[in-house]
Design a protein around this motif. Structure first.
Motif, PDB file in Angstrom:
ATOM      1  N   LEU A 213     -11.546 -81.000  54.549  1.00  0.00           N
ATOM      2  CA  LEU A 213     -10.916 -80.502  53.317  1.00  0.00           C
ATOM      3  C   LEU A 213     -11.147 -81.494  52.187  1.00  0.00           C
ATOM      4  CD1 LEU A 213      -8.996 -78.420  51.922  1.00  0.00           C
ATOM      5  CD2 LEU A 213      -7.096 -79.888  52.679  1.00  0.00           C
ATOM      6  N   LYS A 214     -11.891 -81.051  51.173  1.00  0.00           N
ATOM      7  CA  LYS A 214     -12.149 -81.932  50.038  1.00  0.00           C
ATOM      8  C   LYS A 214     -11.045 -81.819  48.991  1.00  0.00           C
ATOM      9  CE  LYS A 214     -16.921 -82.955  49.978  1.00  0.00           C
ATOM     10  NZ  LYS A 214     -18.019 -83.043  48.999  1.00  0.00           N
ATOM     11  N   ARG A 215     -10.775 -82.932  48.340  1.00  0.00           N
ATOM     12  CA  ARG A 215      -9.752 -82.933  47.288  1.00  0.00           C
ATOM     13  C   ARG A 215     -10.238 -82.136  46.079  1.00  0.00           C
ATOM     14  NH1 ARG A 215      -7.225 -88.414  44.547  1.00  0.00           N
ATOM     15  NH2 ARG A 215      -5.627 -87.382  43.279  1.00  0.00           N
TER      16      ARG A 215
ATOM     17  N   VAL B  32     -14.261 -77.304  53.284  1.00  0.00           N
ATOM     18  CA  VAL B  32     -13.691 -76.586  52.145  1.00  0.00           C
ATOM     19  C   VAL B  32     -14.011 -77.439  50.923  1.00  0.00           C
ATOM     20  CG1 VAL B  32     -11.587 -75.742  51.038  1.00  0.00           C
ATOM     21  CG2 VAL B  32     -11.835 -75.608  53.529  1.00  0.00           C
ATOM     22  N   GLY B  33     -14.764 -76.889  49.990  1.00  0.00           N
ATOM     23  CA  GLY B  33     -15.180 -77.646  48.821  1.00  0.00           C
ATOM     24  C   GLY B  33     -14.041 -77.820  47.831  1.00  0.00           C
ATOM     25  N   SER B  34     -14.245 -78.751  46.909  1.00  0.00           N
ATOM     26  CA  SER B  34     -13.220 -79.057  45.909  1.00  0.00           C
ATOM     27  C   SER B  34     -12.745 -77.820  45.168  1.00  0.00           C
ATOM     28  CB  SER B  34     -13.787 -80.017  44.875  1.00  0.00           C
ATOM     29  OG  SER B  34     -14.013 -81.231  45.487  1.00  0.00           O
ATOM     30  N   ARG B  35     -13.715 -76.952  44.863  1.00  0.00           N
ATOM     31  CA  ARG B  35     -13.369 -75.767  44.064  1.00  0.00           C
ATOM     32  C   ARG B  35     -12.504 -74.779  44.825  1.00  0.00           C
ATOM     33  NH1 ARG B  35     -17.540 -78.367  43.339  1.00  0.00           N
ATOM     34  NH2 ARG B  35     -18.353 -78.886  41.290  1.00  0.00           N
ATOM     35  N   ASN B  36     -12.399 -74.958  46.115  1.00  0.00           N
ATOM     36  CA  ASN B  36     -11.597 -74.042  46.937  1.00  0.00           C
ATOM     37  C   ASN B  36     -10.375 -74.690  47.563  1.00  0.00           C
ATOM     38  OD1 ASN B  36     -12.511 -71.293  47.003  1.00  0.00           O
ATOM     39  ND2 ASN B  36     -14.442 -72.059  47.850  1.00  0.00           N
TER      40      ASN B  36
ATOM     41  N   THR C 149     -20.916 -77.727  57.294  1.00  0.00           N
ATOM     42  CA  THR C 149     -21.361 -77.010  56.103  1.00  0.00           C
ATOM     43  C   THR C 149     -20.165 -76.349  55.421  1.00  0.00           C
ATOM     44  OG1 THR C 149     -23.173 -75.619  55.263  1.00  0.00           O
ATOM     45  CG2 THR C 149     -21.887 -74.703  57.063  1.00  0.00           C
ATOM     46  N   GLU C 150     -20.355 -76.011  54.141  1.00  0.00           N
ATOM     47  CA  GLU C 150     -19.237 -75.486  53.352  1.00  0.00           C
ATOM     48  C   GLU C 150     -19.009 -73.994  53.577  1.00  0.00           C
ATOM     49  OE1 GLU C 150     -19.082 -76.766  49.292  1.00  0.00           O
ATOM     50  OE2 GLU C 150     -17.610 -75.244  48.736  1.00  0.00           O
ATOM     51  N   VAL C 151     -17.733 -73.637  53.666  1.00  0.00           N
ATOM     52  CA  VAL C 151     -17.330 -72.232  53.739  1.00  0.00           C
ATOM     53  C   VAL C 151     -16.681 -71.878  52.397  1.00  0.00           C
ATOM     54  CG1 VAL C 151     -15.106 -72.838  54.842  1.00  0.00           C
ATOM     55  CG2 VAL C 151     -16.002 -70.523  55.067  1.00  0.00           C
TER      56      VAL C 151
ATOM     57  N   SER D 164     -20.900 -89.830  46.995  1.00  0.00           N
ATOM     58  CA  SER D 164     -21.989 -89.191  46.236  1.00  0.00           C
ATOM     59  C   SER D 164     -21.448 -88.352  45.089  1.00  0.00           C
ATOM     60  CB  SER D 164     -22.830 -88.313  47.165  1.00  0.00           C
ATOM     61  OG  SER D 164     -23.276 -89.036  48.279  1.00  0.00           O
ATOM     62  N   HIS D 165     -20.517 -87.423  45.404  1.00  0.00           N
ATOM     63  CA  HIS D 165     -19.954 -86.587  44.345  1.00  0.00           C
ATOM     64  C   HIS D 165     -19.011 -87.393  43.444  1.00  0.00           C
ATOM     65  CE1 HIS D 165     -21.531 -83.601  47.131  1.00  0.00           C
ATOM     66  NE2 HIS D 165     -21.726 -82.874  46.058  1.00  0.00           N
ATOM     67  N   ALA D 166     -18.501 -88.507  43.975  1.00  0.00           N
ATOM     68  CA  ALA D 166     -17.608 -89.335  43.165  1.00  0.00           C
ATOM     69  C   ALA D 166     -18.368 -90.000  42.016  1.00  0.00           C
ATOM     70  CB  ALA D 166     -16.939 -90.389  44.043  1.00  0.00           C
TER      71      ALA D 166
ATOM     72  N   TYR E 281     -24.066 -72.117  51.677  1.00  0.00           N
ATOM     73  CA  TYR E 281     -23.367 -71.288  50.683  1.00  0.00           C
ATOM     74  C   TYR E 281     -22.899 -72.287  49.627  1.00  0.00           C
ATOM     75  CZ  TYR E 281     -23.320 -67.873  54.458  1.00  0.00           C
ATOM     76  OH  TYR E 281     -23.698 -67.019  55.468  1.00  0.00           O
ATOM     77  N   LYS E 282     -23.520 -72.250  48.471  1.00  0.00           N
ATOM     78  CA  LYS E 282     -23.288 -73.300  47.484  1.00  0.00           C
ATOM     79  C   LYS E 282     -22.429 -72.828  46.308  1.00  0.00           C
ATOM     80  CE  LYS E 282     -24.515 -76.806  47.549  1.00  0.00           C
ATOM     81  NZ  LYS E 282     -23.823 -77.949  48.186  1.00  0.00           N
ATOM     82  N   PRO E 283     -21.378 -73.569  46.010  1.00  0.00           N
ATOM     83  CA  PRO E 283     -20.533 -73.237  44.857  1.00  0.00           C
ATOM     84  C   PRO E 283     -21.130 -73.843  43.587  1.00  0.00           C
ATOM     85  CG  PRO E 283     -19.622 -75.120  46.031  1.00  0.00           C
ATOM     86  CD  PRO E 283     -20.927 -74.787  46.692  1.00  0.00           C
TER      87      PRO E 283
ATOM     88  N   ILE F 153     -22.234 -88.540  52.827  1.00  0.00           N
ATOM     89  CA  ILE F 153     -23.145 -89.065  51.794  1.00  0.00           C
ATOM     90  C   ILE F 153     -24.377 -88.165  51.690  1.00  0.00           C
ATOM     91  CG2 ILE F 153     -24.514 -91.085  51.098  1.00  0.00           C
ATOM     92  CD1 ILE F 153     -22.652 -92.802  52.857  1.00  0.00           C
ATOM     93  N   GLU F 154     -24.754 -87.845  50.442  1.00  0.00           N
ATOM     94  CA  GLU F 154     -25.933 -86.993  50.255  1.00  0.00           C
ATOM     95  C   GLU F 154     -27.217 -87.816  50.244  1.00  0.00           C
ATOM     96  OE1 GLU F 154     -23.984 -83.075  48.150  1.00  0.00           O
ATOM     97  OE2 GLU F 154     -25.201 -84.381  46.891  1.00  0.00           O
ATOM     98  N   CYS F 155     -28.208 -87.337  50.999  1.00  0.00           N
ATOM     99  CA  CYS F 155     -29.515 -87.989  51.023  1.00  0.00           C
ATOM    100  C   CYS F 155     -30.571 -86.928  51.305  1.00  0.00           C
ATOM    101  CB  CYS F 155     -29.550 -89.101  52.064  1.00  0.00           C
ATOM    102  SG  CYS F 155     -29.032 -88.594  53.698  1.00  0.00           S
TER     103      CYS F 155
HETATM  104  C1  PEP Z   1     -20.891 -80.625  48.279  1.00  0.00           C
HETATM  105  O1  PEP Z   1     -20.430 -81.274  49.229  1.00  0.00           O
HETATM  106  O2  PEP Z   1     -22.105 -80.380  48.148  1.00  0.00           O
HETATM  107  C2  PEP Z   1     -19.962 -80.189  47.216  1.00  0.00           C
HETATM  108  C3  PEP Z   1     -20.220 -79.104  46.465  1.00  0.00           C
HETATM  109  O3  PEP Z   1     -18.905 -81.001  47.106  1.00  0.00           O
HETATM  110  P1  PEP Z   1     -17.557 -80.869  46.228  1.00  0.00           P
HETATM  111  O4  PEP Z   1     -16.872 -79.643  46.698  1.00  0.00           O
HETATM  112  O5  PEP Z   1     -16.848 -82.142  46.548  1.00  0.00           O
HETATM  113  O6  PEP Z   1     -17.992 -80.787  44.786  1.00  0.00           O
END
Ligand code: PEP
Ligand code: MN
Length: 290
Positions: free
Chosen positions: A142-144, A119-123, A99-101, A207-209, A66-68, A233-235
């Motif tokens: 929990l992402k910042r 929990v993604g940054s946007r949430n 995985t992201e909720v 990666s997102h940084a 589920y992608k934001p 890390i994304e790969c």
């Molecule tokens: C992700 O992990 O793919 C992602 C969308 O990360 P973030 O919420 O940190 O942007």
């Protein structure tokens, strides 16, 4: 002074260890390295990732279903089909998956198929979602938030803790600043601060940084040196073909090389990279259909 009654460290050795699976714990001496694509795209993709990375060694897999996405026209993720792919890879390779909720309605299904909910940054300040995750029965990564202060970040964790879930891992993934040469600005000062003010494990998403694959390795080593408990890390088997975040995706080979390069850095700060997880397949390889 941050009014986080549950997240605050009560004495210097107060440290929560979050059990992601029976074999993988975050917050102890062993670093937890989570690797995988931004988005789950196919069974074949996730099989290749799992086979290469489990021997890496990495300790857990990631992959969004589920992608934001910034644009509503961009691919939104495979949804339930992607969750089933994650669940199969998880059981065949005996490796935990995260995985992201994005919404309360997804919690039950994601919790049934995976080991940890992101929990993604946007949430990060979706307080209803945070409260509901207090009852998810699985650890929360929990992402910042994109522009969250350290206090707001800790208080978001406090929401989950105060609603009944003690298993929260904090993730610094860079914050917005004036310079967009790097996608975000990795705040390693926040990693050091969070380790001092909370007892929760703190991991870093390089990666997102940084947003550019050639910058991922050096900042990853810096994150380990400054006390991170783990990394996400994304790969991707074919990084430039990633359906999302292609520019920051490492090849699987570069991912494995990066993990090896972390060993002396980890040792220098009293940490270890465990070799034992995901040593082999639990069952015979399935016939892969692209
Ligand atoms: C992700 O992990 O793919 C992602 C969308 O990360 P973030 O919420 O940190 O942007
Ligand atoms: Mn991504």
């Amino acid at each position: 002074m941050i009014n986080a009654q549950l997240a605050a460290k009560s004495h210097p050795h107060h440290q929560t260890i979050v059990n992601i699976s029976k074999k993988v714990a975050c917050g102890g001496t062993d670093l937890v390295i989570i690797g995988g694509p931004c988005t789950v795209e196919s069974t074949e993709q996730m099989e290749t990732v799992a086979q290469t990375l489990a021997a890496g060694p990495i300790q857990a897999l990631r992959g969004g279903v589920y992608k934001p996405r910034t644009s509503p026209y961009a691919f939104q993720g495979m949804g339930e089909e992607g969750l089933e792919i994650l669940a199969r890879v998880r059981s065949r390779h005996d490796i935990p998956v995260v995985t992201e909720v994005m919404s309360i309605s997804q919690i039950e299904l994601i919790a049934a198929h995976t080991d940890m909910l992101q929990v993604g940054s946007r949430n990060m300040q979706n307080f209803d979602l945070l409260k509901a995750l207090g009852q998810a029965g699985k650890p929360i990564l929990l992402k910042r938030g994109l522009a969250a202060t350290i206090e707001e970040f800790v208080m978001a964790a406090e929401y989950i803790l105060s609603h009944g879930n003690p298993d929260v891992i904090l993730c610094e993934r860079g914050i917005r600043s004036f310079d967009n040469y790097t996608r975000n600005v990795l705040d390693l000062g926040a990693v050091a601060a969070l380790k001092q003010i909370t007892h929760l494990p703190v991991i870093v998403d390089p990666s997102h940084a940084v947003g550019k694959r050639e910058l991922v390795a050096p900042v990853t080593r810096a994150a380990v040196a400054c006390g991170a408990d783990g990394l996400i890390i994304e790969c991707h088997p074919e990084p430039e073909k990633s359906v999302s975040d292609a520019r920051q995706a490492l090849s699987l080979e570069d991912m494995v090389n990066l993990v090896h390069s972390l060993k002396p850095v980890a040792a220098a700060v009293g940490r270890n990279i465990s070799e034992t997880i995901g040593a082999g397949l639990k069952s015979a390889p399935v016939c892969l259909v692209a």
